[in-house]
Design a protein around this motif. Structure first.
Motif, PDB file in Angstrom:
ATOM      1  N   GLY A 284       0.816  -1.208   0.000  1.00 44.27           N
ATOM      2  CA  GLY A 284       0.000   0.000   0.000  1.00 44.27           C
ATOM      3  C   GLY A 284       0.849   1.257   0.000  1.00 44.27           C
ATOM      4  O   GLY A 284       0.328   2.352  -0.209  1.00 44.27           O
ATOM      5  N   GLU A 285       2.145   1.107   0.250  1.00 49.64           N
ATOM      6  CA  GLU A 285       3.083   2.228   0.192  1.00 49.64           C
ATOM      7  C   GLU A 285       4.082   1.983  -0.928  1.00 49.64           C
ATOM      8  O   GLU A 285       4.353   0.841  -1.296  1.00 49.64           O
ATOM      9  N   VAL A 286       4.630   3.044  -1.465  1.00 52.31           N
ATOM     10  CA  VAL A 286       5.763   2.938  -2.382  1.00 52.31           C
ATOM     11  C   VAL A 286       6.992   2.823  -1.487  1.00 52.31           C
ATOM     12  O   VAL A 286       7.162   3.615  -0.560  1.00 52.31           O
TER      13      VAL A 286
ATOM     14  N   ASP B 230       6.444  -0.852  -5.954  1.00 50.17           N
ATOM     15  CA  ASP B 230       5.174  -0.126  -6.022  1.00 50.17           C
ATOM     16  C   ASP B 230       4.231  -0.540  -4.895  1.00 50.17           C
ATOM     17  O   ASP B 230       4.527  -1.431  -4.090  1.00 50.17           O
ATOM     18  N   ARG B 231       3.072   0.101  -4.843  1.00 44.36           N
ATOM     19  CA  ARG B 231       2.111  -0.129  -3.760  1.00 44.36           C
ATOM     20  C   ARG B 231       1.555  -1.549  -3.740  1.00 44.36           C
ATOM     21  O   ARG B 231       1.068  -2.005  -2.716  1.00 44.36           O
ATOM     22  N   ASP B 232       1.644  -2.236  -4.867  1.00 43.08           N
ATOM     23  CA  ASP B 232       1.177  -3.624  -4.943  1.00 43.08           C
ATOM     24  C   ASP B 232       2.270  -4.625  -4.590  1.00 43.08           C
ATOM     25  O   ASP B 232       2.046  -5.832  -4.655  1.00 43.08           O
TER      26      ASP B 232
ATOM     27  N   LEU C 170       4.798   6.488  -9.692  1.00 46.04           N
ATOM     28  CA  LEU C 170       4.040   5.428  -9.018  1.00 46.04           C
ATOM     29  C   LEU C 170       2.856   5.999  -8.258  1.00 46.04           C
ATOM     30  O   LEU C 170       1.786   5.378  -8.212  1.00 46.04           O
ATOM     31  N   PHE C 171       2.994   7.195  -7.682  1.00 46.68           N
ATOM     32  CA  PHE C 171       1.856   7.859  -7.051  1.00 46.68           C
ATOM     33  C   PHE C 171       0.779   8.149  -8.094  1.00 46.68           C
ATOM     34  O   PHE C 171      -0.408   7.914  -7.867  1.00 46.68           O
TER      35      PHE C 171
ATOM     36  N   GLU D 118       0.221   6.676 -10.951  1.00 45.93           N
ATOM     37  CA  GLU D 118      -0.420   5.420 -11.383  1.00 45.93           C
ATOM     38  C   GLU D 118      -1.489   4.995 -10.394  1.00 45.93           C
ATOM     39  O   GLU D 118      -2.569   4.560 -10.788  1.00 45.93           O
ATOM     40  N   GLN D 119      -1.199   5.107  -9.109  1.00 45.55           N
ATOM     41  CA  GLN D 119      -2.148   4.709  -8.081  1.00 45.55           C
ATOM     42  C   GLN D 119      -3.402   5.580  -8.144  1.00 45.55           C
ATOM     43  O   GLN D 119      -4.511   5.091  -8.074  1.00 45.55           O
ATOM     44  N   TYR D 120      -3.179   6.905  -8.274  1.00 46.31           N
ATOM     45  CA  TYR D 120      -4.335   7.815  -8.308  1.00 46.31           C
ATOM     46  C   TYR D 120      -5.138   7.609  -9.582  1.00 46.31           C
ATOM     47  O   TYR D 120      -6.371   7.669  -9.537  1.00 46.31           O
TER      48      TYR D 120
ATOM     49  N   SER E 264      -7.396   4.617  -9.201  1.00 47.47           N
ATOM     50  CA  SER E 264      -8.506   4.773  -8.266  1.00 47.47           C
ATOM     51  C   SER E 264      -9.629   5.640  -8.811  1.00 47.47           C
ATOM     52  O   SER E 264     -10.690   5.749  -8.207  1.00 47.47           O
TER      53      SER E 264
END
Length: 170
Positions: free
Chosen positions: A49-51, A134-136, A161-162, A164-166, A169
């Motif tokens: 869940g975190e980079v 990455d977060r995954d 990477l931030f 990509e996450q946003y 979502s």
């Protein structure tokens, strides 16, 4: 002009470092548990869940010592956005790392890989070696060595990477 140079350098570094060993990237980062300098055990999978920027380093490595305060700045800048730097000291005697950190403290956790178990999992063959996860929990970027300016590439990769996450979502 300086901003243009930094942007071009960061983009070039991303392309160069991301392709160092493409077979190692875009795969799950090997999970591990190591003792930290605060005394607690840290498990990589608990940081999902975190980079995460994993930085393998040693006290005898000049570029490692040069990079540490830059990584600390990066950690401070993005930690509230879900980013964590984890330093992994590869020496068999944690006292060496502790002595160096007493003189040059950092705010991110330092883990002790005294038996090189995690270093082997990540095929560390250069000092320093940096892996951006990455977060995954997938390894996305790999850097071997350090030269001034790499910290700009790290920041660009973390921001990507931030983004990509946003985007995912929305």
């Amino acid at each position: 002009m300086k901003n243009l140079f930094v942007s071009v350098f960061a983009a070039t570094a991303i392309l160069i470092t991301s392709g160092l060993n493409a077979s190692e990237l875009d795969k799950p980062a090997p999970d591990f548990v190591l003792k930290s300098n605060s005394g607690e055990n840290i498990r990589l999978s608990d940081l999902r869940g975190e980079v995460v920027l994993l930085n393998f380093w040693a006290t005898w490595c000049g570029p490692c010592r040069q990079e540490m305060p830059l990584l600390d700045d990066l950690h401070a800048r993005y930690k509230d956005m879900g980013f964590k730097v984890i330093g992994v000291n590869v020496e068999n005697k944690p006292e060496k790392a502790d002595a160096m950190l007493a003189k040059n403290p950092v705010s991110f956790p330092i883990l002790y890989d005294t038996e090189s178990v995690v270093s082997k999992l990540y095929n560390v063959d250069a000092m320093p070696t940096t892996v951006v996860v990455d977060r995954d929990g997938n390894m996305r970027h790999l850097h071997r060595g350090f030269k001034p300016g790499y910290e700009d590439a790290y920041a660009a990769q973390v921001k990507q990477l931030f983004r990509e996450q946003y985007a995912a979502s929305e």
